[in-house]
Design a protein around this motif. Structure first.
Motif, mmCIF file in Angstrom:
data_model
loop_
_atom_site.group_PDB
_atom_site.id
_atom_site.type_symbol
_atom_site.label_atom_id
_atom_site.label_comp_id
_atom_site.label_asym_id
_atom_site.label_seq_id
_atom_site.Cartn_x
_atom_site.Cartn_y
_atom_site.Cartn_z
ATOM 1 N N PRO A 147 0.775 -1.222 -0.083
ATOM 2 C CA PRO A 147 -0.013 0.005 0.325
ATOM 3 C C PRO A 147 0.811 1.372 0.330
ATOM 4 C CG PRO A 147 0.117 -0.521 2.261
ATOM 5 C CD PRO A 147 0.691 -1.835 1.244
ATOM 6 N N ASP A 148 0.636 2.439 -0.150
ATOM 7 C CA ASP A 148 0.941 3.583 -0.506
ATOM 8 C C ASP A 148 1.566 3.948 1.156
ATOM 9 O OD1 ASP A 148 1.565 6.565 -0.134
ATOM 10 O OD2 ASP A 148 -0.028 6.785 -1.454
ATOM 11 N N LEU A 149 2.726 4.123 1.295
ATOM 12 C CA LEU A 149 3.033 4.347 3.833
ATOM 13 C C LEU A 149 2.846 6.139 3.097
ATOM 14 C CD1 LEU A 149 5.631 2.261 3.377
ATOM 15 C CD2 LEU A 149 3.043 1.375 4.174
ATOM 16 N N GLY A 150 2.986 6.748 2.602
ATOM 17 C CA GLY A 150 2.330 8.127 2.508
ATOM 18 C C GLY A 150 3.621 8.763 1.364
ATOM 19 N N MET A 151 4.536 7.902 0.371
ATOM 20 C CA MET A 151 5.188 8.621 -0.664
ATOM 21 C C MET A 151 4.908 7.869 -0.816
ATOM 22 S SD MET A 151 6.097 12.260 0.091
ATOM 23 C CE MET A 151 6.179 12.543 -1.418
ATOM 24 N N GLY A 152 3.708 7.135 -1.826
ATOM 25 C CA GLY A 152 3.774 5.887 -2.132
ATOM 26 C C GLY A 152 4.294 4.953 -1.808
ATOM 27 N N PRO A 153 3.914 3.327 -2.668
ATOM 28 C CA PRO A 153 4.725 1.851 -2.434
ATOM 29 C C PRO A 153 5.601 2.280 -1.137
ATOM 30 C CG PRO A 153 3.990 2.020 -4.410
ATOM 31 C CD PRO A 153 3.780 3.188 -3.666
ATOM 32 N N ALA A 154 5.849 1.327 -0.563
ATOM 33 C CA ALA A 154 7.343 1.197 -0.543
ATOM 34 C C ALA A 154 8.278 0.427 -1.360
ATOM 35 C CB ALA A 154 7.467 -0.453 0.514
#
Length: 158
Positions: free
Chosen positions: A72-79
């Motif tokens: 999932p998106d972790l804030g600035m896109g996915p890991a």
């Protein structure tokens, strides 16, 4: 807080779990001993390693912004996930860059013009010696140790 970078080493078992259920990725970043935190130095280091703002170039280029998106998106896109073979290549690429080479690439004016985050480069050489170089050393050590263990790496800017 701003955008910060964290990389986490994944054992074979953890890698299998992440591949089977990418939704677990966000739960793995816990600040533990299997991580390296570059704080906001990530973009400056990427620029010094690649000579570019976001492109991935050279063997060390994937160290920060490389890998394949996962979870999932972790804030600035996915890991992003680097498999063990890629980790070994990045470790070798980082080992090929010595401190003097990295210092020679440090150009505060060019970094400011390129809008390299966190926009502190006008402060001069102290930013290299006291901020970028210690984080580069930690990154190189992290990849060297991870490659020696044969592990994968998750990268995240949050």
């Amino acid at each position: 807080m701003g955008m910060v970078f964290t990389a986490r080493r994944l054992s074979g078992e953890e890698l299998a779990t992440v591949l089977a259920d990418p939704g677990t990725v966000g739960t793995l970043f816990d600040g533990g001993p299997d991580e390296v935190d570059l704080d906001k130095a990530w973009h400056g280091l990427h620029y010094l390693l690649t000579g570019d703002t976001y492109e991935i170039r050279g063997d060390a280029g994937p160290a920060i912004l490389g890998g394949d998106p996962i979870g999932p998106d972790l804030g600035m896109g996915p890991a992003r996930l680097l498999m063990p073979d890629a980790v070994r290549a990045v470790a070798a690429g980082l080992d090929a860059v010595d401190d003097a080479t990295l210092r020679a690439r440090f150009d505060p004016e060019a970094m400011s013009e390129a809008e390299i985050y966190p926009h502190i480069w006008d402060d001069g050489d102290d930013e290299f010696d006291n901020y970028l170089l210690p984080h580069f050393t930690a990154l190189r050590t992290f990849y060297r140790d991870t490659a020696a263990r044969g592990d994968a790496v998750l990268l995240a800017v949050t």
